[in-house]
Design a protein around this motif. Structure first.
Motif: not given
Length: 309
Positions: A95, A99, A147
């Motif tokens: 995650a 991002l 994310p």
């Protein structure tokens, strides 16, 4: 604490209302892209960091992606598999990496392409729904692969208004510790595995510089080469590396008992840096002309006024 039936009803109504708003924004992104981009990137997203700081639980309770991902569980269709600590930590690391990959792509694609943004959201809806179908409650998506979750944990480490968990009727221990039931949880709260440690260092130390670098890259309406595509990562990566190094240097000096304070300082630096650049850009005083413009006030206010604000 268990919510009263009236409170549950109020939260379900709020979840439904926000879901409808989210569906409308998605529709606009696909079919009225100019309006969709305005609503999503220039209204919804600028509000999110402040909401995370003040009351992360509000967003955790009404997020349309979360509502969709949890439908299989609410409808009794989920297989309710459990993730081990090691598996969840790996999802958290994925995650964080996602991002840092997706956000610079706003400059290359998403900020100017409603269809691409809509496809991105649909992809996340599918991923969340699949995760919800196989795994228990919020474990795989909301507290795992999403994310946005790493930012929620960083900015929500010292919230002004804690909120109850409005999705789960009772605790199933699907995530330990639970980010929805643990007050002021932060990214370094759990360091049980190497993936936990890496993801926490990346989001705490790297995010402030990453944000600074992101605001020094213009939107690119047309990508003419591979090098121009990857150029959107240069400044965010430089900023990321600088503040990550700074965090790693300061952490042993301040020692473990001061770690919580250092995390708060870096979280504050990240959200403050975001609004230092984002608020002027919303009103026409950004670094790059009309990038991220919501309402042009250049002929109404002097440039120094927003800096003072």
């Amino acid at each position: 604490d268990q919510l009263s039936p009236r409170s549950v009803l109020a939260w379900r109504m709020a979840q439904a209302a926000v879901w409808v708003v989210g569906a409308f924004i998605l529709f606009c992104l696909l079919f009225v892209p100019k309006l969709g981009i305005l609503l999503f990137w220039n209204i919804l997203i600028p509000v999110a960091p402040a909401l995370f700081v003040v009351a992360t639980g509000v967003w955790r309770n009404v997020c349309p992606l979360a509502t969709t991902a949890l439908l299989p569980r609410h409808w009794g269709l989920s297989k309710r598999k459990r993730l081990s600590v090691a598996q969840l930590s790996k999802l958290n690391l994925v995650a964080v990496i996602a991002l840092f990959i997706i956000v610079p792509l706003r400059h290359a694609v998403f900020n100017s392409n409603g269809l691409a943004t809509g496809i991105l959201i649909i992809s996340m809806l599918i991923a969340g729904s699949v995760a919800g179908f196989f795994y228990e409650w919020k474990s795989a998506w909301c507290s795992g692969l999403c994310p946005v979750h790493p930012v929620e944990k960083l900015y929500g480490g010292n919230v002004l208004m804690p909120m109850p968990n409005a999705h789960c009727s009772q605790c199933m221990n699907c995530v330990i510790p639970c980010p929805d039931s643990t007050a002021n949880m932060h990214p370094a709260y759990s360091k049980k595995t190497i993936s936990h440690k890496i993801s926490s260092i990346m989001i705490i130390g790297g995010l402030p510089g990453f944000i600074w670098g992101w605001f020094h890259v213009p939107d690119q309406a047309i990508i003419t080469s591979v090098s121009s595509f990857f150029s959107v990562y240069k400044m965010p990566a430089l900023g990321f590396g600088f503040t990550l190094l700074l965090y790693e240097l300061l952490l042993p000096i301040l020692q473990t008992r001061r770690e919580r304070m250092l995390i708060s300082i870096f979280a504050a630096a990240g959200v403050s840096c975001y609004y230092w650049y984002r608020i002027p850009a919303l009103f026409g005083f950004g670094n790059f002309a009309d990038d991220g413009l919501l309402l042009d006030l250049r002929h109404v206010l002097p440039a120094w006024s927003l800096t003072v604000i």
